[in-house]
Write an enzyme that holds these catalytic residues in place. Structure first.
Site, PDB file in Angstrom:
ATOM      1  N   HIS A  41      -0.366   5.749   1.841  1.00  0.00           N
ATOM      2  CA  HIS A  41      -1.708   5.262   2.135  1.00  0.00           C
ATOM      3  C   HIS A  41      -2.588   5.510   0.919  1.00  0.00           C
ATOM      4  O   HIS A  41      -2.560   6.597   0.336  1.00  0.00           O
ATOM      5  CB  HIS A  41      -2.321   6.011   3.325  1.00  0.00           C
ATOM      6  CG  HIS A  41      -1.513   5.949   4.575  1.00  0.00           C
ATOM      7  ND1 HIS A  41      -1.052   4.763   5.096  1.00  0.00           N
ATOM      8  CD2 HIS A  41      -1.080   6.916   5.412  1.00  0.00           C
ATOM      9  CE1 HIS A  41      -0.378   5.018   6.215  1.00  0.00           C
ATOM     10  NE2 HIS A  41      -0.367   6.314   6.415  1.00  0.00           N
ATOM     11  N   GLN A 223       4.481   3.132   9.015  1.00  0.00           N
ATOM     12  CA  GLN A 223       4.870   1.786   8.569  1.00  0.00           C
ATOM     13  C   GLN A 223       4.364   0.746   9.567  1.00  0.00           C
ATOM     14  O   GLN A 223       3.638   1.088  10.495  1.00  0.00           O
ATOM     15  CB  GLN A 223       6.399   1.673   8.420  1.00  0.00           C
ATOM     16  CG  GLN A 223       6.970   2.393   7.230  1.00  0.00           C
ATOM     17  CD  GLN A 223       7.459   3.785   7.571  1.00  0.00           C
ATOM     18  OE1 GLN A 223       7.475   4.195   8.722  1.00  0.00           O
ATOM     19  NE2 GLN A 223       7.857   4.533   6.558  1.00  0.00           N
TER      20      GLN A 223
END
Length: 428
Positions: A41, A223
């Site tokens: 991220h 994910q």
């Protein structure tokens, strides 16, 4: 107060970190419930950019407790390195909690991952080579090593020896690789024990108590939906369940305690690694999306494959996750196109298909059916309300909302923390 699941509604890399960070000031706990350091991220705070691989994004929000749940696989070296890097930048990491039931990625898991992928050659599935799949395989085979095993040297040695009995045979006889020495693995793992011990807790108990006390708990998938091992484009998937159901098993919280499920969508589509991708572009438009969008994997460093928005996938994500809201990211990347194609259906064997084909061969051969929407040229990064967006940008968002099956409650109009338009609150 709600318990929320935040997850990717495409193939990952949709901007979950930005969404989590947006909510961070109002959230008491942020929980990673699956995956490992194969996810990444990027969170932009002011002029600072943070790339997080294993740690929950909430670690950047003061007052928020970040949690690594039992469904995550943890590489202890990566964990400690990431913590050290944040500490050096002045980020307080002392509140981190780690489930003792989370499984450890061992050195031999990484070795097996790399040699197996090399052996597959053209049939490789595009793993990151970080040992994620083999660790989950060990978990299911009941030969895994858990975080709590670090604190009992005798049990740790027994478990490592048991795991290596079979693996060393495979490494030596199939892959012509030297055997792994159990004592060396144990010595390395024990070297992490004292540094990790202070973070380990009964996270299931803590999270359930927090929800019962009315605190806000955010469950963060690593994910995207189409990479789910059960509901994704198998076998080109990850080894766990990033879909909403995975939040319950990966954190130890019952489904009746989840109030909202938020799907993150890019205003276009990207994918990393091998596997089918109906709207993938191989022309100057694809290169423009990649360049303007900065489409390079946070963890892998690989260029992302780029394509137009796929409403079929969005509808599928709404269905399998029970999505209540969408967060649409990177709308600003589409600025400058005169017309923007959107995939509204597929053509499979000459027939129009409105929903994701259940048969993987059909999906592999699916051709996108496009609808053209008018573009815009105005800079949208300063827009603070939906009404401040250009009319064509508003129309694009509304069209995507209608096609996807859930309301778009927030829109990312730039990479910055404050470059977001909030239409509906996620915390009502």
């Amino acid at each position: 107060m709600p318990a929320l699941v935040l997850l990717g509604a495409q193939w990952g890399d949709e901007g979950k970190g930005k969404a989590t960070d947006l909510l961070g000031g109002s959230v008491d706990y942020v929980v990673r419930y699956q995956g490992g350091n194969n996810a990444g991220h990027t969170v932009v705070v002011g002029d600072q950019k943070y790339a997080l691989h294993l740690l929950p994004s909430g670690i950047l929000s003061p007052g928020c407790t970040p949690v690594i749940g039992n469904g995550v696989v943890v590489d202890p070296a990566v964990l400690l390195s990431e913590l050290s890097g944040l500490n050096e930048r002045g980020v307080d990491t002392s509140k981190l909690l780690i489930s003792g039931n989370a499984h450890l990625i061992t050195p031999y898991n990484i070795t097996v991952d790399k040699v197996t992928e090399r052996f597959l050659g053209k049939r490789k599935i595009g793993t990151t080579g970080r040992g994620i799949g083999p660790t989950y395989a060990d978990k299911i085979n009941r030969t895994g090593i858990r975080v709590q095993d670090l604190f009992d040297e005798s049990i740790l040695l027994q478990k490592v020896e048991a795991a290596l009995d079979f693996k060393n045979q495979v490494l030596a006889k199939l892959y012509n690789h030297r055997a792994v020495v159990a004592e060396q693995v144990v010595e390395e793992l024990l070297g992490y024990a004292d540094q990790i011990k202070g973070y380990v807790a009964d996270t299931t108990l803590i999270l359930n108590n927090a929800i019962d006390e009315g605190k806000v708990v955010l469950f963060e998938g690593g994910q995207g939906t189409l990479l789910d091992v059960d509901h994704g484009t198998y076998p080109f998937v990850t080894s766990s369940n990033p879909t909403a159901g995975g939040a319950c098993t990966g954190a130890g919280v019952g489904p009746t305690k989840i109030n909202r499920v938020i799907g993150i969508l890019k205003a276009y589509t990207t994918r990393v690694g091998a596997g089918p991708f109906p709207t993938e572009l191989f022309d100057k438009d694809g290169e423009a999306l990649r360049t303007i969008g900065g489409e390079r994997g946070v963890t892998t460093g690989r260029d992302r494959r780029c394509g137009w928005f796929d409403a079929v996938i969005a509808r599928y994500a709404t269905r399998v996750n029970g999505l209540t809201d969408f967060f649409l990211t990177k709308l600003d990347v589409l600025t400058g196109w005169e017309q923007i194609p959107v995939c509204v259906a597929y053509e499979v064997d000459g027939k129009r298909v409105e929903e994701l084909p259940h048969n993987q061969s059909d999906f592999h051969h699916a051709k996108p059916v496009y609808e053209m929407l008018p573009g815009w040229s105005e800079d949208i990064t300063k827009a603070k309300t939906f009404a401040e967006l250009p009319k064509n940008a508003q129309a694009y968002v509304k069209a995507l909302e209608d096609m996807s099956g859930a309301p778009i409650s927030a829109i990312g109009v730039g990479p910055g923390r404050d470059e977001t338009i909030q239409i509906n609150s996620f915390l009502d």
